[in-house]
Motif scaffolding. Structure first.
Motif, PDB file in Angstrom:
ATOM      1  N   GLU A  56       0.635  -0.783   0.370  1.00  0.00           N
ATOM      2  CA  GLU A  56      -0.403  -0.269   0.376  1.00  0.00           C
ATOM      3  C   GLU A  56       0.846   1.765   0.253  1.00  0.00           C
ATOM      4  O   GLU A  56       0.278   2.392  -0.946  1.00  0.00           O
ATOM      5  N   LEU A  57       1.788   1.435   0.719  1.00  0.00           N
ATOM      6  CA  LEU A  57       2.951   2.419   0.825  1.00  0.00           C
ATOM      7  C   LEU A  57       3.832   2.455  -0.593  1.00  0.00           C
ATOM      8  O   LEU A  57       3.751   3.752  -0.775  1.00  0.00           O
ATOM      9  N   LEU A  58       4.156   1.510  -1.072  1.00  0.00           N
ATOM     10  CA  LEU A  58       4.523   1.825  -2.507  1.00  0.00           C
ATOM     11  C   LEU A  58       3.897   2.182  -3.572  1.00  0.00           C
ATOM     12  O   LEU A  58       3.869   2.722  -4.166  1.00  0.00           O
ATOM     13  N   VAL A  94      11.874   0.741  -5.512  1.00  0.00           N
ATOM     14  CA  VAL A  94      10.637   0.232  -5.882  1.00  0.00           C
ATOM     15  C   VAL A  94      11.004  -0.757  -6.408  1.00  0.00           C
ATOM     16  O   VAL A  94      10.564  -2.432  -5.493  1.00  0.00           O
ATOM     17  N   HIS A  95      12.294  -1.492  -7.455  1.00  0.00           N
ATOM     18  CA  HIS A  95      12.671  -2.459  -7.606  1.00  0.00           C
ATOM     19  C   HIS A  95      12.684  -3.558  -7.182  1.00  0.00           C
ATOM     20  O   HIS A  95      12.904  -4.190  -6.528  1.00  0.00           O
ATOM     21  N   ALA A  96      13.834  -3.248  -5.738  1.00  0.00           N
ATOM     22  CA  ALA A  96      14.808  -3.852  -4.283  1.00  0.00           C
ATOM     23  C   ALA A  96      13.195  -4.462  -3.712  1.00  0.00           C
ATOM     24  O   ALA A  96      13.188  -5.232  -2.405  1.00  0.00           O
ATOM     25  N   SER A  97      12.205  -3.218  -3.131  1.00  0.00           N
ATOM     26  CA  SER A  97      11.786  -3.710  -2.807  1.00  0.00           C
ATOM     27  C   SER A  97      10.302  -4.784  -2.888  1.00  0.00           C
ATOM     28  O   SER A  97      10.197  -5.644  -2.375  1.00  0.00           O
ATOM     29  N   LEU A  98      10.132  -5.021  -3.963  1.00  0.00           N
ATOM     30  CA  LEU A  98       9.247  -5.760  -4.850  1.00  0.00           C
ATOM     31  C   LEU A  98      10.289  -6.994  -5.196  1.00  0.00           C
ATOM     32  O   LEU A  98       9.298  -7.899  -4.545  1.00  0.00           O
ATOM     33  N   LEU A 142       3.003 -10.723  -8.824  1.00  0.00           N
ATOM     34  CA  LEU A 142       4.399  -9.996  -8.967  1.00  0.00           C
ATOM     35  C   LEU A 142       5.242 -10.493  -9.868  1.00  0.00           C
ATOM     36  O   LEU A 142       6.233  -9.246 -10.493  1.00  0.00           O
ATOM     37  N   ASN A 143       5.796 -12.043 -10.682  1.00  0.00           N
ATOM     38  CA  ASN A 143       5.998 -11.775 -11.637  1.00  0.00           C
ATOM     39  C   ASN A 143       6.237 -10.894 -12.749  1.00  0.00           C
ATOM     40  O   ASN A 143       7.353 -10.213 -13.218  1.00  0.00           O
ATOM     41  N   LYS A 144       5.497 -10.595 -13.037  1.00  0.00           N
ATOM     42  CA  LYS A 144       4.675  -9.618 -13.973  1.00  0.00           C
ATOM     43  C   LYS A 144       4.705  -8.225 -14.007  1.00  0.00           C
ATOM     44  O   LYS A 144       5.200  -7.201 -14.940  1.00  0.00           O
ATOM     45  N   THR A 145       4.791  -8.225 -12.300  1.00  0.00           N
ATOM     46  CA  THR A 145       4.875  -6.788 -12.265  1.00  0.00           C
ATOM     47  C   THR A 145       6.846  -6.047 -12.211  1.00  0.00           C
ATOM     48  O   THR A 145       7.350  -5.062 -12.861  1.00  0.00           O
ATOM     49  N   LEU A 146       7.531  -7.155 -11.739  1.00  0.00           N
ATOM     50  CA  LEU A 146       8.717  -7.434 -12.072  1.00  0.00           C
ATOM     51  C   LEU A 146       9.694  -7.437 -12.873  1.00  0.00           C
ATOM     52  O   LEU A 146      10.518  -6.364 -13.380  1.00  0.00           O
ATOM     53  N   ASP A 147       8.625  -7.974 -14.168  1.00  0.00           N
ATOM     54  CA  ASP A 147       8.864  -7.533 -15.678  1.00  0.00           C
ATOM     55  C   ASP A 147       9.162  -5.881 -16.093  1.00  0.00           C
ATOM     56  O   ASP A 147      10.124  -6.303 -17.050  1.00  0.00           O
ATOM     57  N   HIS A 148       8.625  -5.581 -15.740  1.00  0.00           N
ATOM     58  CA  HIS A 148       8.236  -3.709 -15.814  1.00  0.00           C
ATOM     59  C   HIS A 148      10.166  -3.340 -15.952  1.00  0.00           C
ATOM     60  O   HIS A 148      10.342  -2.847 -16.726  1.00  0.00           O
TER      61      HIS A 148
END
Length: 341
Positions: free
Chosen positions: A209-211, A245-249, A280-286
């Motif tokens: 939520e914060l992110l 943001v990448h590191a947090s995800l 989550l992996n789809k989000t990381l792919d960005h």
């Protein structure tokens, strides 16, 4: 995007950090995974302290570059465990001692300037007793990147600037090691108190939520007054706001998802577990196609679209965790794990 810090843990079993007996329980997985994250943070801050000392002993363009890279590596290690909002990290405002954020009044800059312009002895002990605004990664970032420092005679490797750099780095290392030790000591209680399931799940939810709302939506103008403001993002001085943001995800993927998968499996929800992991992996792919920072993307229509697409997938990930996953596990929002059982 090149992420200097990479956890590299694709799954619970591939890590090899927990025994097959431990892997039978979600909380054992979470304790081991988060413990690994904290040990990574302690190792990275130790290296940051050494790198800061080496730079100040023999400053050069190469040693400055090494210092900047190690700062990012350590800061990213913190981002990876930033989702943990319970347990030892709650004690004595520890989280703010790693990262004082948000900082709308620019207190970090004021505190750094106070120490640089004063005549007090600069030591790690003195820093540890001062405001949280001077103790963490943003204060080091200010010394490394802010134009109000780097374009003046106070720029590194000026004596007081180096003294402050090494004192803050030493304090960060002390805090990271204490956090790691205290998390290890929490193991028996964490494994025996069932409500830590709720606490861990809620912590991850709050992190997402914060992110979504403040680390992404606010800087790109999708929250509040609708005006983009990259200066409210993490690490804007260093141009690393998307890297953080990448590191947090990635930290959620590596340190939270394995235990979540076990918990969902216990509740006959493996399909939901797979769906959440895929999202989550789809989000990381960005991040494969994104730069390190938000700011340059805000300058073009294509860049703004890519940020909105990232935000959309972060929001979908958040909604899946706070919605169907939470419902499947009967999560009760509002639990505070520090309250005990």
């Amino acid at each position: 995007m090149k992420l200097l810090y990479r956890i590299g843990c694709a799954s619970l079993l591939s890590l090899g950090l927990i025994s097959s007996a431990q892997a039978e329980t979600p909380r054992a997985a979470w304790h081991a995974q988060i413990g690994h994250g904290y040990s990574q943070l302690a190792a990275a801050t130790s290296e940051l302290e050494k790198t800061a000392d080496s730079y100040c002993a023999a400053p050069s363009p190469a040693s400055m570059q090494a210092l900047k890279e190690q700062w990012l590596s350590a800061f990213s290690a913190w981002q990876a465990v930033r989702f943990v909002g319970f347990g030892p990290i709650e004690e004595n405002t520890r989280a703010w001692k790693f990262q004082f954020w948000p900082d709308p009044k620019n207190l970090t800059a004021s505190k750094v300037d106070y120490w640089l312009n004063g005549d007090k002895d600069i030591t790690a002990d003195a820093i540890s007793r001062d405001s949280v605004a001077i103790q963490g990664f943003p204060a080091v970032e200010y010394l490394l990147y802010d134009e109000r420092i780097i374009d003046t005679d106070k720029a590194l490797p000026a004596e007081r600037s180096c003294n402050l750099l090494t004192a803050i780095s030493s304090n960060l290392d002390a805090n990271a090691n204490a956090l790691n030790t205290d998390w290890t000591a929490l193991e028996e209680r964490y494994l025996s108190v069932e409500d830590y399931d709720n606490g861990t799940l809620q912590s991850a939810m709050q992190s997402l939520e914060l992110l979504a709302d403040w680390r992404l939506a606010a800087p790109i103008g999708e929250r509040g007054n609708g005006k983009p403001n990259p200066y409210v993002a993490d690490a804007w001085r260093s141009g690393q706001s998307l890297n953080t943001v990448h590191a947090s995800l990635q930290g959620l993927s590596d340190y939270f998802v394995p235990g979540l998968t076990l918990l969902l499996a216990e509740n006959d929800q493996m399909t939901l577990a797979e769906q959440f992991n895929q999202q989550l992996n789809k989000t990381l792919d960005h991040f494969e196609q994104l730069p390190a920072d938000i700011a340059p993307l805000m300058e073009t229509e294509e860049g703004r679209k890519s940020l909105k697409a990232l935000l959309e997938d972060v929001n979908t990930t958040k909604t899946m965790l706070t919605g169907p996953v939470s419902a499947a596990l009967s999560v009760v929002r509002g639990f505070n794990s520090s309250d005990g059982d």
